[in-house]
Each structure stands twice: as structure tokens, then as C-alpha cells.
Design a protein around this motif. Structure first.
Motif, mmCIF file in Angstrom:
data_model
loop_
_atom_site.group_PDB
_atom_site.id
_atom_site.type_symbol
_atom_site.label_atom_id
_atom_site.label_comp_id
_atom_site.label_asym_id
_atom_site.label_seq_id
_atom_site.Cartn_x
_atom_site.Cartn_y
_atom_site.Cartn_z
ATOM 1 N N GLN A 61 69.842 99.627 49.343
ATOM 2 C CA GLN A 61 70.769 98.751 50.058
ATOM 3 C C GLN A 61 70.337 97.334 49.689
ATOM 4 O OE1 GLN A 61 73.195 100.044 52.016
ATOM 5 N NE2 GLN A 61 74.020 98.075 52.591
ATOM 6 N N VAL A 62 70.924 96.787 48.636
ATOM 7 C CA VAL A 62 70.428 95.564 48.024
ATOM 8 C C VAL A 62 70.375 94.386 48.994
ATOM 9 C CG1 VAL A 62 70.791 93.921 46.148
ATOM 10 C CG2 VAL A 62 71.165 96.348 45.761
ATOM 11 N N ASP A 63 71.335 94.290 49.885
ATOM 12 C CA ASP A 63 71.351 93.152 50.813
ATOM 13 C C ASP A 63 70.223 93.214 51.834
ATOM 14 O OD1 ASP A 63 72.537 95.315 52.105
ATOM 15 O OD2 ASP A 63 73.976 94.070 53.195
ATOM 16 N N ARG A 64 69.466 94.295 51.866
ATOM 17 C CA ARG A 64 68.333 94.420 52.791
ATOM 18 C C ARG A 64 66.986 94.244 52.099
ATOM 19 N NH1 ARG A 64 70.316 99.369 56.681
ATOM 20 N NH2 ARG A 64 72.126 98.246 57.476
ATOM 21 N N LEU A 65 67.016 93.856 50.827
ATOM 22 C CA LEU A 65 65.771 93.685 50.080
ATOM 23 C C LEU A 65 65.228 92.279 50.243
ATOM 24 C CD1 LEU A 65 66.752 95.485 46.763
ATOM 25 C CD2 LEU A 65 65.427 96.405 48.677
ATOM 26 N N PRO A 66 63.912 92.140 50.370
ATOM 27 C CA PRO A 66 63.299 90.805 50.451
ATOM 28 C C PRO A 66 63.467 90.041 49.136
ATOM 29 C CG PRO A 66 61.654 92.550 50.822
ATOM 30 C CD PRO A 66 62.937 93.216 50.482
ATOM 31 N N ASP A 67 63.337 88.734 49.211
ATOM 32 C CA ASP A 67 63.529 87.877 48.043
ATOM 33 C C ASP A 67 62.598 88.218 46.883
ATOM 34 O OD1 ASP A 67 65.614 86.501 49.203
ATOM 35 O OD2 ASP A 67 64.352 84.862 49.922
ATOM 36 N N ASP A 68 61.343 88.605 47.169
ATOM 37 C CA ASP A 68 60.429 88.915 46.071
ATOM 38 C C ASP A 68 60.875 90.152 45.299
ATOM 39 O OD1 ASP A 68 59.716 90.568 48.244
ATOM 40 O OD2 ASP A 68 57.597 90.581 47.703
ATOM 41 N N VAL A 69 61.494 91.089 45.993
ATOM 42 C CA VAL A 69 62.012 92.282 45.318
ATOM 43 C C VAL A 69 63.243 91.913 44.494
ATOM 44 C CG1 VAL A 69 62.989 94.580 45.646
ATOM 45 C CG2 VAL A 69 61.089 93.816 47.078
ATOM 46 N N ARG A 70 64.106 91.083 45.053
ATOM 47 C CA ARG A 70 65.282 90.637 44.295
ATOM 48 C C ARG A 70 64.860 89.898 43.026
ATOM 49 N NH1 ARG A 70 70.177 89.072 48.228
ATOM 50 N NH2 ARG A 70 69.785 90.617 49.836
ATOM 51 N N SER A 71 63.805 89.108 43.127
ATOM 52 C CA SER A 71 63.301 88.410 41.935
ATOM 53 C C SER A 71 62.815 89.409 40.888
ATOM 54 C CB SER A 71 62.168 87.462 42.311
ATOM 55 O OG SER A 71 62.669 86.391 43.063
ATOM 56 N N ALA A 72 62.118 90.443 41.337
ATOM 57 C CA ALA A 72 61.633 91.468 40.407
ATOM 58 C C ALA A 72 62.788 92.215 39.753
ATOM 59 C CB ALA A 72 60.724 92.449 41.137
ATOM 60 N N LEU A 73 63.906 92.285 40.434
ATOM 61 C CA LEU A 73 65.072 92.984 39.892
ATOM 62 C C LEU A 73 65.852 92.157 38.879
ATOM 63 C CD1 LEU A 73 66.420 94.698 43.122
ATOM 64 C CD2 LEU A 73 65.213 95.767 41.210
ATOM 65 N N ARG A 74 65.432 90.939 38.665
ATOM 66 C CA ARG A 74 66.149 90.092 37.704
ATOM 67 C C ARG A 74 66.041 90.612 36.280
ATOM 68 N NH1 ARG A 74 68.193 85.570 39.822
ATOM 69 N NH2 ARG A 74 67.422 84.959 41.866
ATOM 70 N N HIS A 75 64.926 91.246 35.921
ATOM 71 C CA HIS A 75 64.739 91.686 34.532
ATOM 72 C C HIS A 75 63.906 92.968 34.439
ATOM 73 C CE1 HIS A 75 66.452 87.900 33.274
ATOM 74 N NE2 HIS A 75 65.660 87.304 34.137
ATOM 75 N N PRO A 76 64.329 94.051 35.080
ATOM 76 C CA PRO A 76 63.511 95.262 35.044
ATOM 77 C C PRO A 76 63.465 95.937 33.679
ATOM 78 C CG PRO A 76 65.605 95.732 36.078
ATOM 79 C CD PRO A 76 65.548 94.248 35.855
#
Length: 98
Positions: A61-76
Motif C-alpha cells: 500500500q504505497v501511500d502508507r510507506l515512510p519517506d525513506d522507503v519511497r526514496s529506496a523505491l526510486r531506483h530498485p
């Protein structure tokens, strides 16, 4: 969730997208789990971050992820796909956008 979360399951931000990591640990006592995001490392997430589990896949549920996780998802997938366009989230459809 239609299935139970299990160690080793692949993790996705949306059905039909490339996997972004895998479940490494489940912490039932604290209702958390550890996910390893490719090129990002391990993150502890609340069970509420899981949108669904089906066919052995965990969709976040992407809208429930913390900012640090969203940052990590920028370039997996930078190591395999240098032109990857994964980035900040669009909570309406759960995918990652630039």
C-alpha cells in the motif's frame, strides 16, 4: 489479505510491475515485517503497509510507506535496468512515477 505473509515472498508496488524486493522476516508480536528492497537495503514496515497478498506476491500500500522507503523505491532496478523510471509514488494506483 487473501493469503498469509511469508518469508521469501516477492514484494511489488503494483500488480503487473517488476518485483522490488522480498520479505526477509515477519515480526508478528509487533505487527511488522522486514522487506529487503533491491539497491536499498532492509526496512521494517507495519503490516498496514500491505495492500494484498496473493499467488505468493506481496503488494504494498504505497501511500502508507515512510519517506525513506519511497526514496529506496526510486531506483530498485538500477543494476539491471539503468533507465528504470521507478520513483516517487502515486497513491491512486500504487505505481511508482518520476
Amino acid at each position: 489479505m487473501s493469503e498469509q505473509l511469508e518469508v521469501g515472498q516477492m514484494v511489488f508496488v503494483a500488480d503487473g510491475e517488476l518485483g522490488i524486493g522480498a520479505v526477509r522476516e515477519i515480526r508478528e508480536a509487533s505487527s511488522e515485517f522486514v522487506v529487503n528492497i533491491q539497491n536499498g537495503g532492509d526496512f521494517v514496515l507495519p503490516m498496514s503497509a500491505v495492500k494484498e497478498v496473493h499467488f505468493g506476491k506481496v503488494v504494498l500500500q504505497v501511500d502508507r510507506l515512510p519517506d525513506d522507503v519511497r526514496s529506496a523505491l526510486r531506483h530498485p532496478h538500477d543494476a539491471e535496468i539503468p533507465t528504470s523510471t521507478y520513483s516517487a509514488t502515486d497513491p491512486d494506483d500504487g505505481t511508482l512515477k518520476e
